[in-house]
Design an enzyme around this catalytic site. Structure first.
Site, PDB file in Angstrom:
ATOM      1  N   CYS A 101       0.863  -1.175   0.000  1.00 21.78           N
ATOM      2  CA  CYS A 101       0.000   0.000   0.000  1.00 21.78           C
ATOM      3  C   CYS A 101       0.899   1.223   0.000  1.00 21.78           C
ATOM      4  CB  CYS A 101      -0.829   0.043   1.276  1.00 21.78           C
ATOM      5  SG  CYS A 101      -1.753  -1.466   1.573  1.00 21.78           S
TER       6      CYS A 101
ATOM      7  N   ARG B 144       1.017   1.926  -5.875  1.00 22.25           N
ATOM      8  CA  ARG B 144       1.320   0.924  -4.850  1.00 22.25           C
ATOM      9  C   ARG B 144       0.078   0.132  -4.435  1.00 22.25           C
ATOM     10  NH1 ARG B 144       6.133   1.737  -2.404  1.00 22.25           N
ATOM     11  NH2 ARG B 144       5.441   0.617  -0.573  1.00 22.25           N
TER      12      ARG B 144
ATOM     13  N   TRP C 196      -3.752  -1.890  -1.286  1.00 18.47           N
ATOM     14  CA  TRP C 196      -3.707  -3.100  -2.109  1.00 18.47           C
ATOM     15  C   TRP C 196      -4.009  -4.228  -1.135  1.00 18.47           C
ATOM     16  CZ3 TRP C 196      -0.120  -7.358  -2.547  1.00 18.47           C
ATOM     17  CH2 TRP C 196      -0.268  -8.103  -3.721  1.00 18.47           C
TER      18      TRP C 196
ATOM     19  N   ASN D 234       1.268   0.007   5.828  1.00 17.78           N
ATOM     20  CA  ASN D 234       1.704  -0.786   4.678  1.00 17.78           C
ATOM     21  C   ASN D 234       2.532  -1.942   5.220  1.00 17.78           C
ATOM     22  OD1 ASN D 234       2.774  -1.754   2.247  1.00 17.78           O
ATOM     23  ND2 ASN D 234       4.469  -0.294   2.324  1.00 17.78           N
ATOM     24  N   GLY D 235       2.108  -3.172   4.939  1.00 21.66           N
ATOM     25  CA  GLY D 235       2.861  -4.330   5.430  1.00 21.66           C
ATOM     26  C   GLY D 235       1.893  -5.407   5.881  1.00 21.66           C
TER      27      GLY D 235
ATOM     28  N   GLU E  19       9.703 -12.288 -20.797  1.00 23.18           N
ATOM     29  CA  GLU E  19       9.385 -10.904 -20.451  1.00 23.18           C
ATOM     30  C   GLU E  19       8.308 -10.351 -21.395  1.00 23.18           C
ATOM     31  OE1 GLU E  19       9.605  -8.930 -18.153  1.00 23.18           O
ATOM     32  OE2 GLU E  19       9.512  -6.900 -18.954  1.00 23.18           O
TER      33      GLU E  19
ATOM     34  N   LYS F 182       4.807  -8.904 -20.048  1.00 25.86           N
ATOM     35  CA  LYS F 182       4.310  -7.554 -20.353  1.00 25.86           C
ATOM     36  C   LYS F 182       2.914  -7.640 -20.937  1.00 25.86           C
ATOM     37  CE  LYS F 182       6.343  -5.589 -18.515  1.00 25.86           C
ATOM     38  NZ  LYS F 182       7.559  -5.630 -17.755  1.00 25.86           N
TER      39      LYS F 182
ATOM     40  N   GLU G 186       0.221  -8.914 -18.307  1.00 25.85           N
ATOM     41  CA  GLU G 186      -0.091  -8.065 -17.147  1.00 25.85           C
ATOM     42  C   GLU G 186      -0.878  -6.822 -17.525  1.00 25.85           C
ATOM     43  OE1 GLU G 186       3.033  -6.191 -14.811  1.00 25.85           O
ATOM     44  OE2 GLU G 186       4.346  -6.140 -16.541  1.00 25.85           O
TER      45      GLU G 186
ATOM     46  N   HIS H  47       7.876 -30.407 -27.035  1.00 27.49           N
ATOM     47  CA  HIS H  47       7.787 -31.289 -25.861  1.00 27.49           C
ATOM     48  C   HIS H  47       6.490 -31.074 -25.073  1.00 27.49           C
ATOM     49  CE1 HIS H  47      11.797 -32.685 -26.613  1.00 27.49           C
ATOM     50  NE2 HIS H  47      12.231 -31.436 -26.669  1.00 27.49           N
TER      51      HIS H  47
ATOM     52  N   LYS I 143       2.902  -1.758  -7.970  1.00 28.13           N
ATOM     53  CA  LYS I 143       4.271  -1.531  -8.454  1.00 28.13           C
ATOM     54  C   LYS I 143       5.317  -2.230  -7.591  1.00 28.13           C
ATOM     55  CE  LYS I 143       7.348   0.491 -11.100  1.00 28.13           C
ATOM     56  NZ  LYS I 143       7.533  -0.134 -12.428  1.00 28.13           N
TER      57      LYS I 143
END
Ligand code: M6R
Length: 603
Positions: A2, A27, A72, A98-99, A476, A480, A483, A499, A598
C-alpha cells in the site's frame, strides 16, 4: 502493499495528502482513505476504488494535519470497512499501514477479550487497538509499546486527537521516508510523492520511530533513544515523475529509454581507456573474483537476471546461478564464496529483501542492482549499483528492465577482464554506445508495431519463443502482454514447443518468434516452420539485415544493429510497445493493471 502518507504544516492537509496519494496509487488502488484532525476531532473519509472517487466524496475542509492511504488488499476484501485509516474504539486514534502483521489473529483475540471492538477484517486494526490499549499520555510511547508486541512488516503513520499536532511514524521492512520542509513535514512510502514539496529526506531504518510536528522531526531507535540522522538531497525533479504529455506513464517510460540507457552508462565506460568503472564499494567487491555468482530477483527483474546469467557465463566463464528470490530464501544454496547479486527496481520487494538478508547472514558478499537510492536493499547489501533510470511509475517495468540488463552486461565485462582481449572489449563498449540510437530507431517504428498489435488484440492466447537471451526476452514479452492486456501469454525456449506446448497451438494462437542472426538462426527458422505447420500465425522480430525471414513469417518487425548479445535491448523495446499498443487497443487500464501493484512489499 500500500502507499501511506502523512502531512503536518501550514498548507491544507486535505489537499496535500490527496495530491501526494495520486503519486502513490501505483502501490495499490483497491481503496483509499484519509484521516485529518479538524477542531480536535478525528475525521475519516474512505472510498472503494481509485483515488478520484475519494476526491469526489471529500468535502472541502480546512485542516493542517492528516494521514492518507492507498490500499492493495492483503487481509480482508476490498470494502470501506477494510480501507485505511483504521480507527480505535474511542474514535481518537487513526492508523494507516503498509505491510503485514503476522501475529494479528492472536493479538485480536487478546484485545477482544479486553473489550476492544473490531470492525474490519484487516491485520492493521490490531495496531490501532494496541496503541489505544497502552496510551497513557504519549502517543510515541504507546506506539513503542505496540511495536514490541507485533510481528511482521510495517510502515505506519499514526494520528491522535490527544496530541493533535503530531504524526508518529514507524518502520519495519516496509519503506518509510520523512520529507523535511520549512514549517511543514511529510511522511511517505515513496519519495516521488514528495518531490513537488521538498527534496530533503531522511530514510528511516527498520525499528526506527519518528515524531513529526510542523516544526520538528525527532527520530528514535528501537530502544527509544533519540538519534540524529543524515538529511539526503534527492536530485529527481518533479517533471520526471509526471506524464509529460504522454497518455500513460508506461508509454512515457518506454520513450525515455534512449535517455535512461545513456544515464545508466554515464561515467561508467571509457572507450579511450578501454575500461569499466563502478563506485568504490562495488569495485572492491569485484577486486577478488567470485567463484560463483548467484542472482536473485522477482518478475521482470528476474528475467533481466536470466539475461545476466547468459552474459556473465558467456563472457567470464564464472558459473552463475539464478533463483527466484522467493525460492532462494528457503531453498537457495548459500555458499560463502559466492557473490549474491539481487536485482530489484524498487529496492523494496519483500521476497528479494528476504533473499538478500539470508545471503548476507550466511556470509556471502552481497550486491544490489536497483533504481531507488536509499531503498531498503541499498542499505542491506554490501554494495549497490544504481540503474539511474529515473522514477518509474507505470506498474509494468520498462526502462528499468533495459537499464538492469546494461548494468549486468557491464558487470559481466568487468568479471571477464582477465579473459577478454582489449579489442573485444572495445567492440562491446562501442555496442553499448550505440544502444540509445538503436532504441530511438525502434521507437520510430511504433506505428508498425501498432499494426501488429491490431492483429493480436483479439487473441485468447499468444506465445513468445526464442533461444539464448531471446528465451528470457520471450518470458518478459509474455509477462508484459499478460499483465497489461489480460491476454493469456507464455514464453518458451523455441526448442521446447515440441515437448508439450504444441498441443495448445491453433490457427488462432499467434506466435511471436525472436530471431537473431547468430548460431541459433537455422534452428529458429526450423522452429518457425514447425509452428506454421500447425497453422499458427508467426510474427517474427528480426534483424533489419535478415533478408530471408519474410519467406517464413507472416509479419516481421525489424530491429536495428548487428546481432550481438545487446540486441536484446532494442528487442525488449519492441516487446514493450507491442504489449502497450495491444492493451491500449483493448481499452485496458495500462498504468494500473488489475490486481497488481508496483512494489510488492509483502511475501
Ligand atoms: O521492484 P522489483 O524489481 O523488485 O519488482 C519485482 C517485480 O514485482 C516486478 O519486476 C514486476 O514483475 C514488474 N512490475 C512487471 O512489469
Amino acid at each position: 502493499m500500500c502507499g501511506i502518507f502523512g502531512y503536518t504544516g501550514f498548507r491544507n492537509a486535505r489537499n496535500v495528502i490527496l495530491d501526494c496519494l495520486k503519486k502513490l496509487d501505483y502501490r495499490g488502488y483497491d481503496s483509499a482513505g484519509i484521516g485529518v484532525i479538524n477542531k480536535d476531532e478525528l475525521k475519516i473519509f474512505k472510498e472503494i476504488g481509485e483515488l478520484g472517487l475519494l476526491e469526489k466524496k471529500l468535502p472541502p475542509i480546512d485542516v493542517n494535519i492528516g494521514i492518507g492511504h492507498t490500499r492493495w488488499a492483503t487481509h480482508g476484501e476490498v470494502s470501506i470497512k477494510n480501507a485505511h485509516p483504521q480507527v480505535s474504539c474511542n474514535g481518537d486514534i487513526a492508523v494507516v499501514h503498509n505491510g503485514i502483521i503476522e501475529n494479528f489473529k492472536k493479538l485480536k483475540e487478546e484485545l477482544e477479550e479486553k473489550g476492544h471492538r473490531f470492525i474490519s477484517q484487516t491485520d492493521t486494526e490490531v495496531i490501532v487497538h494496541l496503541i489505544e490499549e497502552s496510551y497513557k499520555d504519549s502517543l510515541k510511547d504507546a506506539v513503542f509499546s505496540m511495536i514490541k508486541k507485533i510481528k511482521g512488516s510495517y510502515a505506519l503513520a499514526v494520528l491522535s486527537t490527544s496530541e493533535p499536532d503530531i504524526i508518529v511514524g514507524a518502520r519495519q521492512e516496509s519503506p518509510l521516508v520523512v520529507g523535511i520542509g520549512d514549517n511543514e513535514n511529510f511522511l511517505t512510502s515513496d519519495i516521488t510523492a514528495l518531490l513537488k514539496y521538498t527534496n530533503r529526506v531522511i530514510y528511516l531504518e527498520d525499528g526506527e520511530i519518528c515524531v513529526l510536528s510542523k516544526n520538528s522531526v525527532d527520530i528514535f531507535n528501537w530502544n527509544g533513544k533519540k538519534i540524529e540522522k543524515e538529511i539526503h538531497i534527492v536530485d529527481w525533479n518533479v517533471e520526471a515523475a509526471e506524464k509529460g504529455g504522454f497518455p500513460h506513464f508506461m508509454l512515457k517510460e518506454i520513450y525515455e529509454q534512449p535517455h535512461s540507457l545513456h544515464q545508466t552508462l554515464r561515467g561508467r565506460i571509457s572507450e579511450i581507456e578501454r575500461s569499466i568503472s563502478f563506485e568504490d564499494k562495488v569495485e572492491s567487491l569485484l577486486d577478488s573474483y567470485p567463484k560463483v555468482v548467484s542472482i536473485v530477483a522477482c518478475g521482470t527483474s528476474f528475467y533481466a537476471g536470466m539475461i545476466g546469467k547468459y552474459m556473465i557465463e558467456q563472457l567470464s566463464g564464472i558459473p552463475t546461478f539464478l533463483e527466484l528470490a522467493s525460492e532462494y530464501r528457503y531453498f537457495g544454496v548459500r555458499d560463502k564464496t559466492s557473490l549474491v547479486v539481487a536485482i530489484t527496481q524498487s529496492g523494496e520487494t519483500a521476497d528479494t529483501l528476504g533473499a538478500l538478508r539470508e545471503a548476507k547472514n550466511s556470509g556471502c558478499n552481497t550486491m544490489v542492482i536497483t533504481n531507488v537510492i536509499g531503498s531498503t536493499a541499498t542499505r542491506i547489501a554490501d554494495a549497490f549499483i544504481l540503474t539511474r533510470s529515473g522514477p518509474e511509475i507505470g506498474v509494468a517495468a520498462t526502462k528499468t528492465f533495459t537499464s538492469q540488463i546494461v548494468v549486468l552486461f557491464l558487470l559481466a565485462l568487468k568479471l571477464s577482464r582477465k579473459t577478454i582481449n582489449p579489442d573485444e572489449l572495445s567492440r562491446y563498449l562501442s555496442h553499448l554506445r550505440e544502444l540509445p540510437r538503436n532504441v530511438r530507431m525502434v521507437l520510430e517504428r511504433s506505428e508498425e508495431i501498432l499494426k501488429v498489435a491490431e492483429k493480436i488484440k483479439d487473441s485468447k492466447s499468444v506465445f513468445f519463443i526464442g533461444r539464448g537471451v531471446n528465451y528470457p526476452l520471450s518470458l518478459e514479452g509474455a509477462l508484459k502482454l499478460k499483465e497489461i492486456s489480460y491476454i493469456h501469454a507464455e514464453g518458451f525456449p523455441a526448442g521446447e514447443l515440441k515437448h508439450g506446448p504444441f498441443a495448445l497451438l491453433t490457427e488462432k494462437t499467434p506466435v511471436i518468434a525472436i530471431v537473431t542472426m547468430d548460431k541459433t538462426y537455422d534452428k529458429m527458422i526450423a522452429n518457425i516452420g514447425e509452428v506454421k505447420a500447425r497453422h499458427s500465425p508467426v510474427i517474427a522480430i528480426a534483424n533489419e539485415k535478415d533478408s530471408e525471414i519474410e519467406k517464413y513469417a507472416d509479419y516481421v518487425i525489424r530491429f536495428p544493429s548487428d546481432s550481438n548479445i545487446l540486441s536484446c535491448i532494442p528487442i525488449a523495446v519492441i516487446l514493450q510497445l507491442l504489449a502497450y499498443h495491444t492493451a491500449n487497443l483493448r481499452g485496458c487500464e495500462i498504468d494500473k493493471p488489475r490486481n497488481l501493484a508496483k512494489s510488492v512489499t509483502v511475501e
